[in-house]
Motif scaffolding. Structure first.
Motif: not given
Length: 410
Positions: A168-174, A176-192
């Protein structure tokens, strides 16, 4: 806790400063109080400063901090009993454009404190119970039957904080204008793998608050930005605090700069969509931030029992390192410093201090003195980064209420 004598000393000093301001003809009003025909609030403008006393002390502290920490701008407001002690802006928004108290900036996790208060108002209205399982509204959430509304708001679910994930950190750094959805970020957390079983430990996780926002929408059938306006920002009179589903900031804009990507660059319109729940990605001004500090910190909108839950929903005593959760993540929550329900209890103060790519803000409220401090800062090229606004708020607190320091959490 302070003695009655020290409380009187602090109040006398502040009352003296307010008296001096009135004598100079400075506008001294309750923050957020409607004035004049049409109920319009007084504009958020700098106050006239006396040559001595607490207001002058605050200004000197801000000037020193701006120089010491290489801050591009400092905007602050301090109130007592809702009355203005000092409002000021130092430095520039961008080259040749002076900073101004009316400028808007991102308020980050201050909006999480609005969500916590909104949830507790729904409890007061008999619409939910804090210990209701979130599976009732979020049936697709793994282990949702074990996770309660209380756990989401208090951040005790065990969900990994996606912000800490290297990918996630690499994606935001690469981008920073990207639009993220709630489903995308929650999926990152629940996959761990979960850091711990729900309710048994504590860690800050942005995923909890994205899910809380979704749950609040399902509970009420109301879009989150509308719900927060109905339940919190409207009743508090926060006319300059608003959500945006884009990176836009209303004029006038406080511009921000950061060296987080290795070069000092403007970050004003980097996309904050990943920072919290859609509908709670907000901007504000310093007057609304000060009003938020006093309104939320005093429990103005809550019943006494819900106010107690706001300050300690069961987090005290939680937070300990485990094999899967290091001490830097599962922070110890003590009676003195702990996470509440969207707020942070720091000694005798109720606080929040958001940080987002060059923007740093802090709100802090001391109930015993009815003292509210609001600070917003932006960084210069050699600024240390981190919570510079919160450091300044700590310094102001040490000057105005020396027997009530603001400690660090963790």
């Amino acid at each position: 806790m302070t003695s009655a004598r020290s409380t009187v000393r602090t109040r006398r000093a502040v009352v003296a400063a307010l008296t001096a301001l009135v004598a100079l003809g400075a506008p001294v009003t309750a923050v957020g109080t409607p004035e004049g025909d049409g109920g319009h609030r007084r504009p958020c403008i700098s106050s006239r400063l006396p040559g001595h006393g607490p207001a002058r002390d605050v200004l000197r502290i801000a000037e020193r901090a701006k120089a010491d920490m290489d801050l591009e701008s400092v905007i602050l407001k301090v109130t007592v009993d809702g009355r203005e002690l000092v409002t000021t802006a130092l430095g520039e928004s961008m080259t040749g454009v002076p900073a101004d108290p009316a400028m808007h900036f991102r308020n980050g996790n201050v909006a999480i404190s609005y969500m916590g208060t909104a949830l507790l108002r729904l409890v007061d209205q008999g619409k939910v119970d804090l210990d209701d399982p979130v599976a009732r509204w979020l049936p697709d959430l793994p282990d949702g039957e074990k996770i309660t509304l209380r756990m989401l708001a208090a951040s005790t679910t065990g969900l990994v904080d996606y912000v800490r994930l290297p990918a996630f950190q690499r994606a935001v750094t690469a981008d920073p204008f990207r639009q993220w959805t709630g489903k995308e970020v929650v999926a990152l957390a629940t996959a761990e793998d979960r850091w711990y079983e729900p309710g048994t430990n504590w860690n800050y996780s942005h995923a909890n608050f994205v899910l809380l926002g979704a749950a609040l929408e399902k509970i009420t059938g109301t879009r989150l930005d509308v719900l927060l306006r109905q339940q919190v920002t409207g009743p508090l009179g926060l006319r300059e605090t608003r959500n945006s589903f884009t990176p836009d900031i209303p004029e006038p804009v406080l511009h921000a700069f950061t060296a987080d990507r290795g070069t000092y660059e403007e970050s004003t319109f980097w996309n904050p969509s990943w920072t919290t729940a859609p509908g709670a990605v907000q901007t504000t001004d310093i007057c609304d931030l000060a009003r938020s500090a006093s309104g939320l910190g005093s429990g103005e909108l809550l019943s006494p029992s819900s106010y107690r839950q706001l300050l300690n929903p069961g987090t005290v005593g939680l937070g300990h390192a485990t094999r899967t959760c290091p001490a830097t993540v599962c922070l110890a929550n003590t009676e003195a410093t702990h996470y509440g329900m969207g707020v942070v209890v720091l000694g005798d103060w109720i606080s929040q201090h958001p940080l987002f790519f060059g923007y740093s803000s802090s709100m802090a409220y001391l109930p015993s003195e009815r003292l509210a401090i609001a600070v917003s800062t932006t960084q210069g090229p050699t600024a240390p980064g981190g919570h510079t606004a919160h450091v300044l708020a700590q310094r102001i607190a040490a000057a105005l209420a020396p027997e009530h320091p603001i400690p660090d959490f963790g």
